[in-house]
Design a protein around this motif. Structure first.
Motif, PDB file in Angstrom:
ATOM      1  N   ALA A 164      16.348  -0.702  74.653  1.00  0.00           N
ATOM      2  CA  ALA A 164      15.358  -0.713  73.614  1.00  0.00           C
ATOM      3  C   ALA A 164      15.916  -0.809  72.089  1.00  0.00           C
ATOM      4  CB  ALA A 164      14.108   0.425  73.572  1.00  0.00           C
ATOM      5  N   ASP A 165      16.913   0.104  71.917  1.00  0.00           N
ATOM      6  CA  ASP A 165      17.722   0.317  70.717  1.00  0.00           C
ATOM      7  C   ASP A 165      18.559  -1.089  70.716  1.00  0.00           C
ATOM      8  OD1 ASP A 165      16.904   2.710  69.847  1.00  0.00           O
ATOM      9  OD2 ASP A 165      18.239   3.598  70.983  1.00  0.00           O
ATOM     10  N   ARG A 167      17.927  -4.124  71.786  1.00  0.00           N
ATOM     11  CA  ARG A 167      17.091  -5.190  71.546  1.00  0.00           C
ATOM     12  C   ARG A 167      16.880  -5.243  69.927  1.00  0.00           C
ATOM     13  NH1 ARG A 167      14.914  -3.715  76.552  1.00  0.00           N
ATOM     14  NH2 ARG A 167      13.213  -2.764  75.770  1.00  0.00           N
ATOM     15  N   ARG A 168      16.591  -3.985  69.631  1.00  0.00           N
ATOM     16  CA  ARG A 168      16.181  -3.813  68.108  1.00  0.00           C
ATOM     17  C   ARG A 168      17.681  -3.918  67.169  1.00  0.00           C
ATOM     18  NH1 ARG A 168      13.072   0.402  69.779  1.00  0.00           N
ATOM     19  NH2 ARG A 168      14.595   1.994  69.517  1.00  0.00           N
ATOM     20  N   GLU A 169      18.672  -3.462  67.598  1.00  0.00           N
ATOM     21  CA  GLU A 169      19.825  -3.738  66.951  1.00  0.00           C
ATOM     22  C   GLU A 169      20.957  -4.667  67.732  1.00  0.00           C
ATOM     23  OE1 GLU A 169      20.194  -2.652  63.641  1.00  0.00           O
ATOM     24  OE2 GLU A 169      18.284  -1.398  63.670  1.00  0.00           O
ATOM     25  N   ARG A 285      19.693   6.488  66.213  1.00  0.00           N
ATOM     26  CA  ARG A 285      18.029   6.436  66.218  1.00  0.00           C
ATOM     27  C   ARG A 285      17.432   7.441  65.281  1.00  0.00           C
ATOM     28  NH1 ARG A 285      16.972   8.085  71.561  1.00  0.00           N
ATOM     29  NH2 ARG A 285      18.140   6.224  72.300  1.00  0.00           N
TER      30      ARG A 285
END
Length: 302
Positions: A164-165, A167-169, A285
């Motif tokens: 998930a991280d 995908r955001r970064e 995060r």
């Protein structure tokens, strides 16, 4: 006596506390109740202490020096208590209380070690040797019907968060993808299933009287030796990053630790990669960019 949690604990728990969690606010009262119920005499709060629990230096009613540890449910104190009971003091701090209420309250009563003297205080080569010897004693067959988390379960949650991280970064994606691929390959054919410390590093090994060095603060998990050893590889990561030969030192450390504990070097390298990337991404995060950048730079060497 006021049981104010150390700032280090407040900061660390603040990074991970779920919304609405009131454990930290209730901690002083919980500590008072735990002390009174067990008729303990408090000497002092251990400072700076750990990042997941309040540690009090106490004396039992008969005067024996001990430690009272209070941890929130998300630190899995019942799992820690079960592991310490299974080890029975072999390689790890001794559990002093069999009170059935302890697990439900997140309370541990432990033998007193020397909290200010860890293996980390030794020269690096000696520290790694002593830490590895301690770790070897902890690797035992888990109890029948155990409820400990497995390496696959724990890293599965971590892998989902890392994805998930990434995908955001998107700049994290190459290292995250490499770490996830390593995990998938490692879980396909694990060589053994042992009870592991789970969060082992030099600072988790303290000087004792019963034995020279004993492990504290496990977050136990069941799986292969290389997973446990992987966290030790990156100890003193700040020094490694600062050294112009840090990458070659890391490779030699993997080789030396793998040979001394009879662990496959490639498996150790793979778990070291996964755990370094996971820790680095998590640090970013929760707002610790310096830690995250150091760990990801280290991971890039692997």
């Amino acid at each position: 006596m006021a049981f104010e949690p150390p700032r280090r604990l407040v900061r660390a728990l603040g990074e991970t506390a779920p919304a609405g969690d009131a454990w930290l606010a209730r901690l002083p009262e919980a500590a008072e109740q735990a002390v009174a119920r067990r008729e303990l005499t408090v000497e002092r709060v251990q400072v700076p202490g750990g990042r997941s629990s309040l540690v009090l230096l106490v004396r039992l009613p008969d005067g024996t020096p001990a430690v009272l540890k209070l941890a929130p449910p998300r630190a899995r104190p019942e799992s820690e208590r079960a592991a310490l009971a299974h080890w029975g003091g072999l390689g790890a701090v001794l559990l002093l209380s069999a009170d059935a209420r302890d697990g439900a309250e997140g309370v541990l009563v432990l033998e007193r070690l020397h909290p200010d003297v860890s293996v980390r205080s030794l020269p690096e080569a000696k520290a790694l040797l002593e830490a590895a010897g301690t770790l070897r004693r902890l690797w035992v067959t888990p109890p029948a019907g155990h409820a400990f988390e497995t390496v696959a379960e724990r890293t599965g949650r971590q892998a989902a968060a890392m994805s998930a991280d990434a995908r955001r970064e998107p700049e994290l994606a190459p290292l995250v993808d490499a770490a996830l691929a390593a995990r998938e390959a490692l879980l396909a054919d694990p060589p053994e299933e042992r009870l592991l410390h789970g969060t082992f590093r030099q600072s988790k090994v303290l000087a004792g009287d019963r034995m020279p060095w004993l492990a504290v603060g496990p977050d136990p998990v069941v799986g292969e030796h290389a997973f446990d050893l992987a966290r030790l590889v990156r100890d003193r990561v700040e020094d490694l990053i600062a050294s112009p030969s840090g990458a070659s030192i890391t490779r030699r450390r993997i080789k030396r630790l793998a040979e001394s504990l009879e662990v496959d070097q490639e498996r150790l390298r793979g778990w070291t990669l996964f755990r370094a990337v996971e820790s680095g991404v998590r640090a970013l995060r929760v707002g610790r960019p310096r830690d995250g950048e150091l760990l990801l730079e280290f991971a890039g060497w692997l």
